[in-house]
Scaffold this active site. Structure first.
Site, PDB file in Angstrom:
ATOM      1  N   TYR A   4       0.837  -1.209   0.000  1.00 52.06           N
ATOM      2  CA  TYR A   4       0.000   0.000   0.000  1.00 52.06           C
ATOM      3  C   TYR A   4       0.872   1.259   0.000  1.00 52.06           C
ATOM      4  O   TYR A   4       0.632   2.193  -0.766  1.00 52.06           O
ATOM      5  CB  TYR A   4      -0.906  -0.017   1.226  1.00 52.06           C
ATOM      6  CG  TYR A   4      -1.944   1.076   1.248  1.00 52.06           C
ATOM      7  CD1 TYR A   4      -3.071   1.015   0.428  1.00 52.06           C
ATOM      8  CD2 TYR A   4      -1.805   2.165   2.109  1.00 52.06           C
ATOM      9  CE1 TYR A   4      -4.028   2.004   0.464  1.00 52.06           C
ATOM     10  CE2 TYR A   4      -2.767   3.166   2.139  1.00 52.06           C
ATOM     11  CZ  TYR A   4      -3.867   3.085   1.325  1.00 52.06           C
ATOM     12  OH  TYR A   4      -4.819   4.083   1.353  1.00 52.06           O
ATOM     13  N   LYS A  59       1.043   4.126  -2.975  1.00 49.43           N
ATOM     14  CA  LYS A  59       0.723   5.528  -2.735  1.00 49.43           C
ATOM     15  C   LYS A  59       1.947   6.424  -2.924  1.00 49.43           C
ATOM     16  O   LYS A  59       1.826   7.564  -3.385  1.00 49.43           O
ATOM     17  CB  LYS A  59       0.138   5.694  -1.332  1.00 49.43           C
ATOM     18  CG  LYS A  59      -1.208   4.992  -1.147  1.00 49.43           C
ATOM     19  CD  LYS A  59      -2.262   5.474  -2.133  1.00 49.43           C
ATOM     20  CE  LYS A  59      -3.632   4.899  -1.833  1.00 49.43           C
ATOM     21  NZ  LYS A  59      -4.685   5.401  -2.729  1.00 49.43           N
TER      22      LYS A  59
END
Length: 247
Positions: free
Chosen positions: A155, A159
Protein backbone atom coordinates in the site's frame (compact mmCIF):
# COMPACT_ATOMS: atom_id res chain seq x y z
CA UNK A 1 -24.68 28.17 -9.09
CA UNK A 2 -21.75 25.93 -8.13
CA UNK A 3 -18.07 26.56 -8.70
CA UNK A 4 -17.92 23.54 -11.05
CA UNK A 5 -20.94 24.33 -13.23
CA UNK A 6 -20.23 23.35 -16.83
CA UNK A 7 -17.63 20.74 -15.89
CA UNK A 8 -17.71 16.96 -15.76
CA UNK A 9 -15.57 14.58 -13.71
CA UNK A 10 -14.55 10.95 -13.59
CA UNK A 11 -14.34 9.63 -10.03
CA UNK A 12 -12.91 6.16 -9.55
CA UNK A 13 -13.70 4.03 -6.52
CA UNK A 14 -16.95 5.99 -6.37
CA UNK A 15 -19.10 3.22 -4.90
CA UNK A 16 -18.31 3.96 -1.24
CA UNK A 17 -16.19 5.81 1.28
CA UNK A 18 -14.03 8.68 0.09
CA UNK A 19 -14.94 8.15 -3.57
CA UNK A 20 -18.66 8.38 -2.87
CA UNK A 21 -18.15 11.53 -0.81
CA UNK A 22 -16.06 13.10 -3.60
CA UNK A 23 -18.67 12.30 -6.23
CA UNK A 24 -21.45 13.85 -4.15
CA UNK A 25 -19.42 16.95 -3.33
CA UNK A 26 -18.52 17.54 -6.98
CA UNK A 27 -22.19 17.12 -7.88
CA UNK A 28 -23.17 19.67 -5.23
CA UNK A 29 -20.73 22.09 -6.85
CA UNK A 30 -22.39 21.62 -10.23
CA UNK A 31 -20.20 19.02 -11.97
CA UNK A 32 -21.62 16.08 -13.88
CA UNK A 33 -20.02 12.91 -12.53
CA UNK A 34 -19.00 9.62 -14.15
CA UNK A 35 -19.01 7.05 -11.34
CA UNK A 36 -16.50 4.23 -11.77
CA UNK A 37 -16.02 1.04 -9.76
CA UNK A 38 -16.37 -2.70 -10.16
CA UNK A 39 -19.54 -2.75 -8.03
CA UNK A 40 -22.49 -1.84 -10.26
CA UNK A 41 -25.16 -2.04 -7.57
CA UNK A 42 -23.31 0.31 -5.25
CA UNK A 43 -22.67 2.73 -8.12
CA UNK A 44 -26.39 2.78 -8.89
CA UNK A 45 -27.04 3.81 -5.28
CA UNK A 46 -24.56 6.68 -5.55
CA UNK A 47 -26.07 7.73 -8.87
CA UNK A 48 -29.46 7.99 -7.17
CA UNK A 49 -27.89 10.26 -4.55
CA UNK A 50 -26.29 12.43 -7.25
CA UNK A 51 -29.62 12.80 -9.04
CA UNK A 52 -31.37 13.60 -5.76
CA UNK A 53 -29.00 16.55 -5.47
CA UNK A 54 -30.14 17.67 -8.93
CA UNK A 55 -26.91 16.54 -10.57
CA UNK A 56 -26.12 14.50 -13.65
CA UNK A 57 -24.37 11.16 -13.32
CA UNK A 58 -23.23 8.17 -15.31
CA UNK A 59 -22.39 4.69 -14.02
CA UNK A 60 -19.40 2.94 -15.61
CA UNK A 61 -18.48 -0.44 -14.08
CA UNK A 62 -14.89 -1.33 -14.95
CA UNK A 63 -11.69 -3.13 -13.96
CA UNK A 64 -9.34 -0.18 -14.08
CA UNK A 65 -6.19 -2.28 -14.10
CA UNK A 66 -7.19 -3.38 -17.63
CA UNK A 67 -5.91 -0.90 -20.26
CA UNK A 68 -8.85 -1.43 -22.61
CA UNK A 69 -11.40 -0.94 -19.85
CA UNK A 70 -9.59 2.15 -18.56
CA UNK A 71 -9.63 3.66 -22.05
CA UNK A 72 -13.27 2.65 -22.35
CA UNK A 73 -14.12 4.59 -19.18
CA UNK A 74 -12.69 7.78 -20.65
CA UNK A 75 -14.31 7.23 -24.05
CA UNK A 76 -17.69 6.55 -22.43
CA UNK A 77 -17.45 9.62 -20.22
CA UNK A 78 -16.43 11.81 -23.16
CA UNK A 79 -19.30 10.41 -25.21
CA UNK A 80 -21.75 11.54 -22.54
CA UNK A 81 -20.04 14.66 -21.22
CA UNK A 82 -18.16 16.85 -23.71
CA UNK A 83 -17.20 19.04 -20.76
CA UNK A 84 -15.07 16.33 -19.14
CA UNK A 85 -12.22 18.19 -17.45
CA UNK A 86 -11.62 16.50 -14.08
CA UNK A 87 -10.18 13.09 -13.24
CA UNK A 88 -10.09 11.91 -9.63
CA UNK A 89 -7.98 8.76 -9.22
CA UNK A 90 -9.37 7.42 -5.97
CA UNK A 91 -9.71 3.65 -6.51
CA UNK A 92 -7.80 1.80 -3.81
CA UNK A 93 -7.54 -1.46 -1.90
CA UNK A 94 -5.42 -2.88 0.90
CA UNK A 95 -3.93 -6.34 1.37
CA UNK A 96 -1.93 -5.88 4.55
CA UNK A 97 0.85 -8.25 5.55
CA UNK A 98 4.41 -8.16 6.79
CA UNK A 99 6.90 -8.24 3.92
CA UNK A 100 8.22 -11.72 4.76
CA UNK A 101 4.66 -13.09 4.54
CA UNK A 102 3.32 -10.98 1.69
CA UNK A 103 2.16 -13.02 -1.28
CA UNK A 104 2.76 -12.00 -4.87
CA UNK A 105 -1.00 -11.66 -5.35
CA UNK A 106 -1.26 -9.28 -2.39
CA UNK A 107 1.46 -7.08 -3.87
CA UNK A 108 0.14 -7.18 -7.43
CA UNK A 109 -3.50 -6.51 -6.53
CA UNK A 110 -2.65 -3.38 -4.55
CA UNK A 111 -0.19 -2.00 -7.10
CA UNK A 112 -2.57 -2.68 -10.01
CA UNK A 113 -5.59 -1.10 -8.33
CA UNK A 114 -3.95 1.84 -6.60
CA UNK A 115 -1.19 2.83 -9.03
CA UNK A 116 -1.56 1.15 -12.42
CA UNK A 117 -5.17 2.32 -12.77
CA UNK A 118 -4.16 5.92 -12.10
CA UNK A 119 -1.46 5.71 -14.78
CA UNK A 120 -3.85 4.20 -17.32
CA UNK A 121 -6.60 6.75 -16.74
CA UNK A 122 -4.22 9.71 -16.62
CA UNK A 123 -2.72 8.63 -19.92
CA UNK A 124 -6.21 8.24 -21.40
CA UNK A 125 -7.37 11.74 -20.41
CA UNK A 126 -4.12 13.53 -21.28
CA UNK A 127 -4.90 13.98 -24.98
CA UNK A 128 -8.51 15.18 -24.63
CA UNK A 129 -7.48 17.51 -21.81
CA UNK A 130 -4.68 18.88 -24.01
CA UNK A 131 -7.16 19.41 -26.81
CA UNK A 132 -9.34 21.54 -24.55
CA UNK A 133 -6.23 23.30 -23.18
CA UNK A 134 -7.06 22.51 -19.60
CA UNK A 135 -8.06 19.98 -16.99
CA UNK A 136 -7.46 18.75 -13.48
CA UNK A 137 -6.06 15.39 -12.37
CA UNK A 138 -6.35 14.76 -8.64
CA UNK A 139 -4.77 11.65 -7.17
CA UNK A 140 -5.91 10.33 -3.80
CA UNK A 141 -2.66 9.20 -2.21
CA UNK A 142 -2.11 8.60 1.51
CA UNK A 143 0.05 9.83 4.36
CA UNK A 144 1.39 6.26 4.34
CA UNK A 145 2.93 7.01 0.95
CA UNK A 146 5.03 9.68 2.65
CA UNK A 147 5.94 8.09 5.97
CA UNK A 148 5.42 4.34 5.46
CA UNK A 149 3.60 1.92 7.76
CA UNK A 150 4.58 -1.56 9.00
CA UNK A 151 2.56 -4.28 7.35
CA UNK A 152 1.68 -2.10 4.37
CA UNK A 153 4.69 -2.32 2.05
CA UNK A 154 2.41 -2.80 -0.95
CA UNK A 155 0.00 0.00 0.00
CA UNK A 156 2.78 2.44 0.90
CA UNK A 157 4.64 1.67 -2.33
CA UNK A 158 1.48 2.19 -4.39
CA UNK A 159 0.72 5.53 -2.73
CA UNK A 160 4.34 6.65 -2.86
CA UNK A 161 4.34 5.80 -6.55
CA UNK A 162 1.14 7.79 -6.98
CA UNK A 163 2.82 10.80 -5.40
CA UNK A 164 5.80 10.46 -7.77
CA UNK A 165 3.37 10.13 -10.70
CA UNK A 166 1.69 13.34 -9.54
CA UNK A 167 4.95 15.28 -9.53
CA UNK A 168 5.95 13.99 -12.95
CA UNK A 169 2.61 14.63 -14.65
CA UNK A 170 2.49 18.12 -13.13
CA UNK A 171 5.76 18.86 -14.93
CA UNK A 172 4.73 17.18 -18.18
CA UNK A 173 1.24 18.62 -18.47
CA UNK A 174 1.33 21.95 -16.65
CA UNK A 175 2.28 23.94 -19.78
CA UNK A 176 -0.87 22.57 -21.46
CA UNK A 177 -3.12 23.98 -18.77
CA UNK A 178 -3.55 20.63 -16.99
CA UNK A 179 -2.99 20.85 -13.26
CA UNK A 180 -2.04 17.65 -11.40
CA UNK A 181 -2.18 17.44 -7.63
CA UNK A 182 -2.56 14.83 -4.91
CA UNK A 183 -4.39 14.62 -1.62
CA UNK A 184 -2.79 12.50 1.10
CA UNK A 185 -5.41 11.51 3.69
CA UNK A 186 -4.55 10.14 7.10
CA UNK A 187 -6.91 7.84 8.97
CA UNK A 188 -10.42 8.38 7.59
CA UNK A 189 -13.66 6.76 8.78
CA UNK A 190 -14.34 4.33 5.92
CA UNK A 191 -14.82 0.60 5.40
CA UNK A 192 -11.03 0.29 5.35
CA UNK A 193 -10.74 1.53 8.93
CA UNK A 194 -14.02 0.51 10.57
CA UNK A 195 -12.79 -3.02 11.32
CA UNK A 196 -9.56 -1.93 13.01
CA UNK A 197 -9.17 -3.38 16.51
CA UNK A 198 -9.94 -0.85 19.22
CA UNK A 199 -6.34 -0.98 20.47
CA UNK A 200 -5.10 -0.09 16.98
CA UNK A 201 -7.58 2.78 16.68
CA UNK A 202 -6.59 4.16 20.07
CA UNK A 203 -2.90 3.99 19.22
CA UNK A 204 -3.54 5.73 15.89
CA UNK A 205 -5.56 8.53 17.49
CA UNK A 206 -2.67 9.18 19.89
CA UNK A 207 -0.47 9.91 16.86
CA UNK A 208 -2.95 12.46 15.45
CA UNK A 209 -2.69 15.97 16.93
CA UNK A 210 -6.41 16.67 16.41
CA UNK A 211 -7.14 13.39 18.26
CA UNK A 212 -9.67 11.87 15.88
CA UNK A 213 -10.09 10.14 12.54
CA UNK A 214 -11.21 12.27 9.61
CA UNK A 215 -14.48 12.04 7.70
CA UNK A 216 -14.77 11.28 3.95
CA UNK A 217 -16.47 14.64 3.44
CA UNK A 218 -13.36 16.40 4.72
CA UNK A 219 -11.37 14.86 1.88
CA UNK A 220 -14.13 15.57 -0.63
CA UNK A 221 -14.17 19.28 0.11
CA UNK A 222 -10.42 19.50 -0.56
CA UNK A 223 -10.85 17.68 -3.87
CA UNK A 224 -13.64 20.07 -4.86
CA UNK A 225 -11.36 23.01 -4.09
CA UNK A 226 -8.53 21.57 -6.19
CA UNK A 227 -11.02 21.03 -9.01
CA UNK A 228 -12.26 24.61 -8.97
CA UNK A 229 -11.19 28.13 -9.97
CA UNK A 230 -9.63 28.85 -6.58
CA UNK A 231 -6.87 26.34 -7.31
CA UNK A 232 -5.91 27.73 -10.73
CA UNK A 233 -2.24 28.20 -9.76
CA UNK A 234 -1.76 25.03 -7.73
CA UNK A 235 0.21 22.35 -9.54
CA UNK A 236 2.36 19.46 -8.33
CA UNK A 237 1.24 19.73 -4.70
CA UNK A 238 0.64 16.86 -2.28
CA UNK A 239 -1.85 18.23 0.22
CA UNK A 240 -1.89 16.30 3.48
CA UNK A 241 -5.34 16.01 5.05
CA UNK A 242 -4.35 13.99 8.08
CA UNK A 243 -5.07 16.02 11.21
CA UNK A 244 -1.33 16.59 11.57
CA UNK A 245 -0.42 12.88 11.70
CA UNK A 246 2.52 13.32 9.33
CA UNK A 247 4.19 16.16 11.27
Amino acid sequence: MGQLDGNAAIVTGASSGIGRAIALELAREGAAVALVSRRREKLDEVLAEVEKLGGQGLVIPADLSNPEQARGVVDTALGRFESLSILVNNAGVTRDNLIMRMKDEEWDTVIDTNLRSAFLLSRAVARPFMKRRGGRIINIASIVGLIGNPGQANYAASKGGLIALTYTLAKELGSRGILVNAVAPGFIETAMTEDLPEATRSAAVQEIPVARFGQPEEIARVVAFLSGPGASYINGVVLRVDGGMGI
